[in-house]
Scaffold this motif. Structure first.
Motif, PDB file in Angstrom:
ATOM      1  N   GLN A   1      -1.333   4.270 -27.494  1.00 19.03           N
ATOM      2  CA  GLN A   1      -1.466   3.858 -25.788  1.00 19.03           C
ATOM      3  C   GLN A   1      -2.270   2.271 -26.570  1.00 19.03           C
ATOM      4  O   GLN A   1      -2.692   0.952 -25.984  1.00 19.03           O
ATOM      5  N   LYS A   2      -3.736   2.885 -27.039  1.00 21.33           N
ATOM      6  CA  LYS A   2      -4.847   1.566 -27.434  1.00 21.33           C
ATOM      7  C   LYS A   2      -4.683   0.745 -27.752  1.00 21.33           C
ATOM      8  O   LYS A   2      -4.739  -0.407 -27.885  1.00 21.33           O
ATOM      9  N   LEU A   3      -4.277   1.333 -29.208  1.00 20.07           N
ATOM     10  CA  LEU A   3      -3.670   0.407 -29.731  1.00 20.07           C
ATOM     11  C   LEU A   3      -2.536  -0.783 -29.517  1.00 20.07           C
ATOM     12  O   LEU A   3      -2.832  -1.831 -30.231  1.00 20.07           O
ATOM     13  N   ARG A   4      -1.516  -0.321 -29.367  1.00 23.22           N
ATOM     14  CA  ARG A   4      -0.332  -1.128 -28.656  1.00 23.22           C
ATOM     15  C   ARG A   4      -0.873  -2.317 -28.145  1.00 23.22           C
ATOM     16  O   ARG A   4      -0.318  -3.408 -28.218  1.00 23.22           O
ATOM     17  N   ALA A   5      -1.665  -1.525 -27.204  1.00 19.90           N
ATOM     18  CA  ALA A   5      -2.380  -2.756 -25.685  1.00 19.90           C
ATOM     19  C   ALA A   5      -2.971  -3.400 -26.490  1.00 19.90           C
ATOM     20  O   ALA A   5      -3.204  -4.655 -25.974  1.00 19.90           O
ATOM     21  N   GLY A   6      -4.380  -2.884 -27.601  1.00 17.95           N
ATOM     22  CA  GLY A   6      -4.763  -3.924 -28.033  1.00 17.95           C
ATOM     23  C   GLY A   6      -3.845  -5.025 -28.999  1.00 17.95           C
ATOM     24  O   GLY A   6      -4.820  -6.417 -29.156  1.00 17.95           O
TER      25      GLY A   6
ATOM     26  N   GLY B   1       3.163  -5.407 -30.408  1.00 21.51           N
ATOM     27  CA  GLY B   1       2.435  -4.234 -29.560  1.00 21.51           C
ATOM     28  C   GLY B   1       2.962  -3.477 -30.421  1.00 21.51           C
ATOM     29  O   GLY B   1       2.881  -2.153 -30.296  1.00 21.51           O
ATOM     30  N   CYS B   2       3.044  -3.166 -31.829  1.00 22.53           N
ATOM     31  CA  CYS B   2       3.099  -2.250 -32.769  1.00 22.53           C
ATOM     32  C   CYS B   2       1.488  -1.689 -32.867  1.00 22.53           C
ATOM     33  O   CYS B   2       0.137  -1.195 -32.625  1.00 22.53           O
ATOM     34  N   ALA B   3       1.353  -0.245 -33.205  1.00 25.37           N
ATOM     35  CA  ALA B   3       0.428   0.485 -33.836  1.00 25.37           C
ATOM     36  C   ALA B   3       0.421   0.448 -34.503  1.00 25.37           C
ATOM     37  O   ALA B   3       1.339   1.431 -35.833  1.00 25.37           O
ATOM     38  N   ILE B   4      -0.484  -0.525 -35.537  1.00 28.11           N
ATOM     39  CA  ILE B   4      -0.698  -0.746 -36.993  1.00 28.11           C
ATOM     40  C   ILE B   4      -2.036   0.290 -37.586  1.00 28.11           C
ATOM     41  O   ILE B   4      -2.814   0.131 -37.263  1.00 28.11           O
TER      42      ILE B   4
ATOM     43  N   ALA C   1      -2.623 -10.699 -30.029  1.00 32.19           N
ATOM     44  CA  ALA C   1      -1.320 -12.349 -30.257  1.00 32.19           C
ATOM     45  C   ALA C   1      -1.009 -13.093 -28.485  1.00 32.19           C
ATOM     46  O   ALA C   1      -1.527 -14.144 -29.417  1.00 32.19           O
ATOM     47  N   ASN C   2      -1.869 -12.106 -27.614  1.00 36.57           N
ATOM     48  CA  ASN C   2      -1.809 -13.354 -26.226  1.00 36.57           C
ATOM     49  C   ASN C   2      -2.981 -14.056 -26.525  1.00 36.57           C
ATOM     50  O   ASN C   2      -2.655 -15.743 -26.002  1.00 36.57           O
ATOM     51  N   ARG C   3      -4.327 -13.753 -26.889  1.00 39.48           N
ATOM     52  CA  ARG C   3      -4.728 -14.882 -27.499  1.00 39.48           C
ATOM     53  C   ARG C   3      -5.193 -15.594 -28.294  1.00 39.48           C
ATOM     54  O   ARG C   3      -6.162 -16.486 -28.121  1.00 39.48           O
ATOM     55  N   HIS C   4      -4.553 -15.021 -29.941  1.00 33.13           N
ATOM     56  CA  HIS C   4      -4.660 -15.201 -30.906  1.00 33.13           C
ATOM     57  C   HIS C   4      -3.655 -16.592 -31.592  1.00 33.13           C
ATOM     58  O   HIS C   4      -4.085 -17.173 -32.323  1.00 33.13           O
TER      59      HIS C   4
END
Length: 425
Positions: free
Chosen positions: A374-379, A327-330, A384-387
């Motif tokens: 927060q948006k980038l971390r959640a995204g 969940g990093c802000a990358i 990761a969960n999906r792919h």
């Protein structure tokens, strides 16, 4: 079932599938590799001696092939010794890049094989001549094209190819892609996971302590080198450190060279580029701890306020997948391998690989915009969960093995449970 893995640096890309098979406690797993200190319960390592270097008389364009066929010969002798001791695998799984698998079909005729196809070298459209700071003379193109000699032999060896990303698969010619399956590599989503308590907890790394109110920028690479953007990252440091007095930077990685050329005059790339910013940065707020234990690395990802990932158009690092899962802000360099994972503004930000100022501004933007952070971390975690779920990767690999061998990897108890499950209609 009997498995033979081959990779010169055990366990390489086969860490997760080998561990998965070993955990079943129902299979015999042998791994041929160069000697190293790594170990895995349930896996028997069989070392081979690295072949001697090519002679000075060998044409430069042929040296990689020469090294590959030498490896192939040594590994085949090692495999023949195993066969003489009564071990014949049901399947061979290995990396095709160093030539180790080229002769194994002669030792074990008819045994199916899976070969990891990582990258097809090109003189345009990928890593070569991507970075104008490091131009390549066209006289070196024959050597680059010749690096694919092992690729071509591997593609005609009868092994079934797998490749970990769409972009890496796309580097292969059209005629080769039909022989290679895309197999996305997974991440342990329980280990690589966000931790809000860790986000604000103090953390000590090397001689640096990251306090509760400090903002942390992280950067990770196996080795700190131009292929992974060490130069734009270091050049972004003066702007970053001037902008926020509570900002600290941790740059993980060794001082060797995994890809590309060595630094000039016997220096390391870290030393070479740090001379550019000498006197411009507060060195007490930048630390290069080298390579660290995995748990320390995960702690850093969880604590990171902004994580930078840069790469030439080349193979994507595991660290990018793990940063997404944590969940990093990358902030990623805008190159093909990164765009396959990151959609700008959704699960990360993309910025030009060649613009340190834009890189610094993107990092600062994430730190200053709480809603974006927060948006980038959640995204990132959602992606990761999906792919990137490890179970999906292991299931895909398992299905591939079962299809090629005609056998089942399930132990008898699991097979009986599967049979008893009601059929959905």
């Amino acid at each position: 079932m009997k498995f033979l893995f081959v990779h010169q640096n055990f366990p390489g890309q086969f860490l997760h599938i080998a561990r998965h098979l070993a955990a079943m406690k129902a299979h015999e797993i042998v791994f041929i590799t160069e000697p190293n200190a790594n170990a895995m319960s349930g896996v028997r390592k069989v070392p081979y001696q690295k072949p001697r270097a090519s002679s000075a008389d060998t044409h430069p364009a042929a040296r990689e092939l020469d090294a590959g066929v030498r490896r192939a010969e040594i590994v085949a002798h090692t495999a023949a010794s195993l066969k003489g001791l009564g071990f014949t695998p049901d399947i061979v799984i290995g990396h095709q890049g160093w030539g180790e698998m080229l002769n194994l079909a002669d030792v074990f005729p008819g045994v199916p094989a899976i070969g990891y196809m990582e990258f097809y070298y090109q003189t345009i459209g990928a890593d070569v001549e991507f970075d104008p700071e490091f131009p390549i003379d066209p006289s070196d193109f024959p050597r680059i094209r010749a690096k694919n000699a092992i690729n071509h032999l591997a593609l005609n060896s009868g092994a079934h190819g797998i490749s970990p990303t769409r972009w890496q698969l796309s580097t292969y010619p059209d005629w080769a892609r039909e022989r290679i399956d895309l197999m996305w590599e997974g991440v342990n989503l329980d280990v690589c996971s966000p931790d809000e308590k860790a986000r604000r907890a103090p953390l000590k790394i090397g001689d640096m302590t990251i306090g509760r109110t400090d903002r942390l920028v992280t950067y990770v690479s196996r080795d700190l080198e131009p292929y992974r953007g060490i130069h734009p990252m270091i050049r972004a440091l003066p702007r970053l450190l001037r902008a926020r007095k509570n900002l600290k930077v941790v740059m993980l990685g060794g001082d060797g060279v995994s890809y590309g050329a060595h630094a000039p005059n016997g220096t390391t790339w870290r030393e070479f580029f740090m001379t550019e910013v000498a006197g411009q940065i507060d060195l007490s707020r930048v630390v290069f701890p080298g390579r660290v234990d995995y748990q320390v690395y995960i702690q850093l990802l969880r604590r990171s306020d902004a994580h930078v990932y840069l790469t030439y158009p080349f193979v994507a690092s595991w660290s990018l997948r793990e940063a997404l899962a944590a969940g990093c802000a990358i902030i990623g360099g805008d190159t093909e391998p990164v765009r396959e994972f990151i959609t700008d503004g959704r699960n990360g930000l993309l910025t030009s690989f060649f613009d340190p100022r834009a890189l610094a501004d993107s990092v600062l933007r994430v730190m200053e915009d709480k809603a974006l952070d927060q948006k980038l971390r959640a995204g990132a975690r959602l992606y990761a969960n999906r792919h990137l779920a490890m179970d999906n990767y292991l299931q895909a690999f398992t299905r591939k093995i079962e299809t090629l061998t005609g056998g089942s990897l399930l132990v008898p108890e699991e097979r009986s449970v599967r049979k008893r499950r009601p059929v959905k209609v």
